[in-house]
Design an enzyme around this catalytic site. Structure first.
Site, PDB file in Angstrom:
ATOM      1  N   SER A  81       0.838  -1.199   0.000  1.00  0.00           N
ATOM      2  CA  SER A  81       0.000   0.000   0.000  1.00  0.00           C
ATOM      3  C   SER A  81       0.875   1.252   0.000  1.00  0.00           C
ATOM      4  O   SER A  81       1.764   1.370  -0.849  1.00  0.00           O
ATOM      5  CB  SER A  81      -0.951  -0.040   1.210  1.00  0.00           C
ATOM      6  OG  SER A  81      -1.901   0.975   1.167  1.00  0.00           O
ATOM      7  N   ASP A  84      -8.948  -6.275  -4.636  1.00  0.00           N
ATOM      8  CA  ASP A  84      -8.529  -4.996  -4.037  1.00  0.00           C
ATOM      9  C   ASP A  84      -9.090  -3.858  -4.888  1.00  0.00           C
ATOM     10  O   ASP A  84      -8.579  -3.581  -5.975  1.00  0.00           O
ATOM     11  CB  ASP A  84      -6.997  -4.945  -3.991  1.00  0.00           C
ATOM     12  CG  ASP A  84      -6.470  -3.670  -3.335  1.00  0.00           C
ATOM     13  OD1 ASP A  84      -7.266  -2.764  -3.023  1.00  0.00           O
ATOM     14  OD2 ASP A  84      -5.242  -3.595  -3.137  1.00  0.00           O
ATOM     15  N   HIS A 128      -8.073  -5.020  -0.209  1.00  0.00           N
ATOM     16  CA  HIS A 128      -6.766  -4.398   0.023  1.00  0.00           C
ATOM     17  C   HIS A 128      -6.042  -5.036   1.215  1.00  0.00           C
ATOM     18  O   HIS A 128      -4.820  -5.143   1.223  1.00  0.00           O
ATOM     19  CB  HIS A 128      -6.979  -2.900   0.272  1.00  0.00           C
ATOM     20  CG  HIS A 128      -5.727  -2.083   0.233  1.00  0.00           C
ATOM     21  ND1 HIS A 128      -4.903  -2.021  -0.872  1.00  0.00           N
ATOM     22  CD2 HIS A 128      -5.160  -1.268   1.161  1.00  0.00           C
ATOM     23  CE1 HIS A 128      -3.883  -1.216  -0.613  1.00  0.00           C
ATOM     24  NE2 HIS A 128      -4.010  -0.750   0.608  1.00  0.00           N
TER      25      HIS A 128
END
Lengths: 385, 385
Positions: free
Chosen positions: B162, B327, B360
């Site tokens: 991320s 995601d 995610h």
């Protein structure tokens, strides 16, 4: 595109009801007003009436425009033009030269029908937090009473998008003999966990705003602006697809470069703040809570052990179900689940999945394929009247 | 699965820096501390160091556990176990028997490194709103100075998920000669308009909380709890896929039936409130603003007329890019754009799109295919040391 004309200047009317409405929750509303609008003429056979149900932030003001906001239930900041004006009018897909169209502000609303901001005759104070939690079923019940008073025994069609679609579905479940056709656009037979989650964050934004005062902010002369702003900003993100947002805003910067602050840098930030501010000016916070809860609770299959098919066992209507490929709030998968349940009951269903980039908002936009489909569907209804 | 052991009890260390750090914004931070942790042993050639960069709410505490929270930068409510403990340890995919692993709390953080809650030596007061808006580039600069002090001229790998992946990418752009390998998991080379929109709502929730006091709430003895709660609730929705939420919560009701109120009815509501409450107990509101802004601003292509490929023109690293099908916050499309830009520069790239349902959050979970891939990649790095 834009075939057809505007219905022109319109005015709403109010109907008062004195028979208590018993809600799904067990609570009663002893007396109430419904604000509504009608367009077109009810034919002699009273067979051409179409009810148009509204979604979260809309109202009875479905088409046409107001010359004067006074007495319309609308407040400054709300749109002066009907929320589905591109769909409804003379020569439009839902043609008011052929059909008698009815729009109603739902009970608990903030555009003229009795709601949390209304004065409770029993106390002389605004209902505030004492207004009952209403459901889609309660709304349909109230709409049916209005139809009775207007002399409409059976609707040629009940139509809606999003939460409005839930009402059209509920009509065919609760009053199967009173609906010939149901149009369910951008529909979901029940919310997903993610849908509920977004609603919950919006509600928490409102109820934790210090100006909410437990729902009784009217007496304090304030409104929970901060919470309403946030609720609307969250909503707007979910109404648009990621692609539509990239197309509309991308990473565009207001001043051409970033400014290393937490104020507006990106156009999308400016848009959201503007939408939030505007909404907080005209929408009632308690109504927002009620409407999102009605969305959460709607689940016709729940009363039948989770079987949506069984929920439609008594339904008789013909259905037009329309979804949009980029709608991630109420995705095509949810419409397909609905269609399957209708087909399980051998009901007459037309289903279209429109390849549109605009997300959930697509149901309000003037996509030619979508509008052509609705037009043809209503042509067929008219031919059979 | 869970091959390998925990690194066991660990302790962080602090490094003080007196050379002013000039930020991308033009502001300077005259002196600052970085809190960090290391696991394993730096080899004689100093060639086996791996930097692990953290995402939004994590820290230097990457693996192992704390016996005692005192002096660790962690507050009650934060996890005692390192945030990537399933990935890093003896015999784990990133094997601390082979590699010397470094985790750093980024500048502006709230877990021990200098941040908005720290005392500004120039004023004797908390920085609050006067703390500079820091960028991914600034963090990498600070991390490079720490590497200098630890005697690490070149990392065998820089790794992150991320926002952590953005730092690993920036390392290969800013210090191409100092990174042999970059692992970018659940990455995006820049945020989409929708990503920015979610960040903006979270920031607005914080900055409009009356307890925020323009960022100087420390002096008032309060924290903007309401805003932090909402920010975290919004975040959590975007970390999970719709499917994962349906799997985990569905429409499950806490008490078996709905209660016609705005308190918790659905399990997903309970989950979000709990996550929000916990987060507000341990996370700093100003840090939240800073970190989301760093996310918004990261856009290495922007300095090259929008060409991400040109941004990597000087890069020399080998890359492992991993995305997860479900995601929707940082979708596989964003990773593919990144991979294309790397390939445009004839860089050595491995790319895997893992078919995982968790959204995610998948980058933090122990998916066997994902972990096996990282393990093999590090095996190869180790073989080449």
């Amino acid at each position: 595109m834009s075939e057809g004309r505007s219905i022109g200047a319109v005015k709403p009317a109010t109907m008062h009801f004195d028979t208590p409405l018993r809600c799904a929750s067990g609570a009663s509303i002893d007396s109430y007003d419904l604000m509504y609008e009608t367009y077109g003429v009810l034919n002699a056979a009273r067979s051409n009436a179409v009810l148009v149900c509204h979604a979260l932030n809309a109202s009875h003001h479905v088409a046409g425009y107001y010359d004067d906001l006074a007495g319309t239930g609308s407040r400054k900041g709300a749109d002066n033009i009907g929320w589905w004006d591109n769909m409804i009018g003379p020569g439009k897909p839902l043609d008011t030269d052929r059909f008698f169209v009815l729009g109603v502000n739902n009970l608990g609303g903030c555009f003229g029908s009795t709601g949390p901001a209304s004065i409770n005759p029993a106390t002389g104070q605004a209902y505030g937090s004492s207004f009952p939690v209403v459901t889609v079923e309660d709304w349909v019940e109230a709409q049916a009473r209005l139809a009775d008073r207007l002399g409409i025994a059976r609707f040629a069609a009940v139509m809606g998008g999003s939460l409005g679609a839930m009402q059209s579905l509920q009509w065919t479940i609760g009053y199967p003999e009173r609906v010939a056709n149901a149009l369910a656009v951008a529909a979901a037979p029940k919310l997903s966990a993610q849908n509920i989650a977004f609603n919950e964050v919006a509600r928490q934004a409102i109820t934790t705003d210090p100006d909410f005062h437990g729902g009784n902010f009217y007496a304090h002369g304030v409104i929970p602006r901060r919470g309403l702003r946030l609720a609307r900003m969250i909503g707007h993100i979910t109404y648009l697809s990621n692609d539509a947002m990239m197309e509309k805003f991308g990473r565009s910067l207001r001043s051409g470069s970033v400014n290393f602050h937490f104020d507006v840098d990106f156009e999308v930030e400016s848009y959201l703040r503007h939408q939030g501010d505007k909404f907080a000016d005209y929408f009632d916070a308690n109504t927002y809570l009620l409407i999102t809860r009605a969305l959460d609770y709607f689940d016709p299959g729940a009363a039948h052990g989770g079987s949506l098919s069984q929920a439609f066992a008594r339904a008789q209507a013909r259905y037009l179900v329309i979804s949009f490929t980029s709608d991630w709030r109420f995705s095509p998968l949810q419409s397909r689940e609905l269609v399957k349940s209708l087909l399980d009951n051998r009901l007459d269903v037309s289903y279209a999945e429109i390849d549109a980039p605009h997300g959930h908002d697509a149901f309000l936009l003037e996509d030619p394929r979508y509008h052509a489909l609705v037009r043809v569907y209503f042509d067929n209804i008219f031919a059979g009247l």
